[in-house]
Design a protein around this motif. Structure first.
Motif, PDB file in Angstrom:
ATOM      1  N   ILE A   1      75.344   7.163 117.916  1.00 47.14           N
ATOM      2  CA  ILE A   1      75.060   8.141 116.870  1.00 47.14           C
ATOM      3  C   ILE A   1      76.087   9.263 116.923  1.00 47.14           C
ATOM      4  O   ILE A   1      76.569   9.751 115.918  1.00 47.14           O
ATOM      5  N   GLY A   2      76.424   9.661 118.139  1.00 47.86           N
ATOM      6  CA  GLY A   2      77.202  10.879 118.266  1.00 47.86           C
ATOM      7  C   GLY A   2      78.681  10.668 118.443  1.00 47.86           C
ATOM      8  O   GLY A   2      79.468  11.470 117.967  1.00 47.86           O
TER       9      GLY A   2
ATOM     10  N   GLU B   1      82.236  14.049 109.081  1.00 50.71           N
ATOM     11  CA  GLU B   1      80.928  13.414 109.277  1.00 50.71           C
ATOM     12  C   GLU B   1      79.913  14.331 109.969  1.00 50.71           C
ATOM     13  O   GLU B   1      78.797  13.912 110.280  1.00 50.71           O
TER      14      GLU B   1
ATOM     15  N   ILE C   1      77.060  17.072 110.863  1.00 49.27           N
ATOM     16  CA  ILE C   1      75.739  17.274 110.233  1.00 49.27           C
ATOM     17  C   ILE C   1      75.753  18.605 109.469  1.00 49.27           C
ATOM     18  O   ILE C   1      76.089  19.654 110.036  1.00 49.27           O
TER      19      ILE C   1
ATOM     20  N   GLU D   1      68.808  16.138 107.928  1.00 54.31           N
ATOM     21  CA  GLU D   1      69.524  15.146 108.739  1.00 54.31           C
ATOM     22  C   GLU D   1      69.476  15.532 110.229  1.00 54.31           C
ATOM     23  O   GLU D   1      69.276  14.683 111.100  1.00 54.31           O
TER      24      GLU D   1
ATOM     25  N   VAL E   1      67.916  13.229 113.117  1.00 59.48           N
ATOM     26  CA  VAL E   1      68.715  12.766 114.261  1.00 59.48           C
ATOM     27  C   VAL E   1      68.091  13.195 115.586  1.00 59.48           C
ATOM     28  O   VAL E   1      68.086  12.437 116.557  1.00 59.48           O
TER      29      VAL E   1
ATOM     30  N   ARG F   1      78.582  15.632 115.182  1.00 56.64           N
ATOM     31  CA  ARG F   1      77.581  14.718 115.739  1.00 56.64           C
ATOM     32  C   ARG F   1      77.746  14.538 117.255  1.00 56.64           C
ATOM     33  O   ARG F   1      76.775  14.332 117.971  1.00 56.64           O
TER      34      ARG F   1
ATOM     35  N   ALA G   1      75.890  17.341 118.787  1.00 54.73           N
ATOM     36  CA  ALA G   1      74.442  17.074 118.687  1.00 54.73           C
ATOM     37  C   ALA G   1      74.005  16.039 119.725  1.00 54.73           C
ATOM     38  O   ALA G   1      72.879  16.088 120.229  1.00 54.73           O
TER      39      ALA G   1
END
Ligand code: SF4
Length: 352
Positions: free
Chosen positions: A16-17, A36, A38, A43, A47, A71, A74
């Motif tokens: 994901i990240g 890309e 966030i 969203e 996530v 990301r 995150a």
């Protein structure tokens, strides 16, 4: 344990990240990762599986200062934990709409200052250039969260004016690139700027203030390092991390690459309630930075910007924390506790 690494706890799985990178050319990869990032609270909630009750307030606070989180950054946060120390720095919250006495839209009174409109501002021996208004992350405590970046001049004209002013002043030995975040600019522009600056004989150092090596370490790629290391000017990179969990393996590797390219790498932090306002957290950050080859430089008292009152730490408490750090760590791991004061030619130390 305070000094939890990014891999401890229930964090996001890497797909994901973290992008794999693949065969993307230098420059393309970090720009894609930034594109890309966030930007939508919903969203972010999806996530990180955050409590739905806090989402409406996040939406309205993000209208005042947009949400922006790469990301990969995150991915260092704990899923389901609205109090994660990295998330708290960047998540819009209801507290931002609470008024706090003394917290104003322009705490450093930049709206009348030279660099607020993108021009060169001179300190003793140093000159600062606001290169861009863009950042790779939006820190909720940022003193420029209300700054009218759209009013900044664009194009080469202001830059060449700045270079002419620098060339005309032999007392300046260091050029500081600030922002926003200068590393959101493409390397072609930065390399050209470094070239122009290195042609000015009395300049000796080029300092870059950037949070990208922390929130988007992929930015420290070969294209960046090649111009950074090739410049006649000695590079100094001042990164910005507030918590040990930010110093992931990727960030450590990025810092080491900058050191290998010949840069001095320092860190500045902001003292933030609920994030790093305990001596364990501050000591862990200094130790993590040192492992990455980075020395802690400044620990800033919060600038009193409207919307950030919930991050405030009293100066007496801040001084006590630094005293405790000094009792526990060697002096080179204790950052200077300072406050920005409007109009002052340098940061003002807070005695401890
Ligand atoms: S990266 Fe720096 S300039 Fe950008 S929002 Fe964060 S604190 Fe402000």
């Amino acid at each position: 344990m305070e000094h939890a690494s990014a891999s401890e706890g229930d964090t996001l799985a890497s797909p994901i990240g973290r992008a794999s990178g693949g065969d993307e050319p230098d420059g393309a990869r970090w720009q894609r990762l930034l594109a890309e990032a966030i930007r939508d609270p919903q969203e972010l909630w999806r996530v990180l599986d955050l409590p739905p009750a806090a989402l409406p307030a996040a939406r309205s606070s993000a209208k005042l200062f947009p949400l922006l989180i790469p990301r990969g950054f995150a991915a260092l946060m704990q899923v389901g934990n609205l109090n994660d120390p990295l998330l708290r720095q960047v998540v819009p919250l209801a507290e931002e709409s609470q008024a706090h006495p003394g917290f104003v839209r322009d705490p450093l009174r930049e709206s009348g200052a030279g660099h607020a409109v993108g021009l060169l501002q001179k300190y003793q021996g140093r000159a600062l250039l606001v290169t861009t208004g863009a950042c790779a992350v939006h820190c909720r405590y940022c003193f420029r969260r209300h700054f009218p970046y759209a009013d900044l001049p664009r194009g080469r004209r202001w830059w060449s004016d700045a270079m002419a002013a620098l060339a005309a002043d032999p007392t300046v030995s260091e050029l500081i690139l600030s922002g926003g975040d200068p590393l959101t600019l493409p390397d072609s522009q930065l390399a050209a700027l470094a070239d122009d600056a290195s042609a000015i004989p009395h300049l000796r150092r080029l300092r870059i203030h950037s949070r990208l090596p922390v929130v988007l370490p992929e930015r420290v790629d070969r294209a960046f390092l090649s111009w950074l290391g090739a410049s006649r000017l000695r590079p100094v990179v001042v990164i910005h991390a507030n918590h040990a969990n930010e110093i992931s393996d990727d960030v450590t590797a990025a810092c080491r690459r900058m050191l290998e390219a010949g840069a001095v790498v320092l860190n500045q932090s902001v003292l933030l309630a609920g994030i790093n306002d305990r001596v364990d957290a501050l000591a862990a950050l200094s130790e993590a930075l040192f492992r990455a080859g980075v020395l802690p430089y400044y620990l800033h008292a919060l600038d009193r910007v409207e919307g950030a009152g919930h991050f405030q730490i009293e100066e007496g408490t801040a001084a006590g924390l630094v005293r405790e750090m000094a009792a526990r760590l060697p002096g080179y791991l204790v950052p200077k506790l300072v406050r920005e004061v409007p109009g002052a030619a340098s940061k003002v130390p807070i005695p401890w």
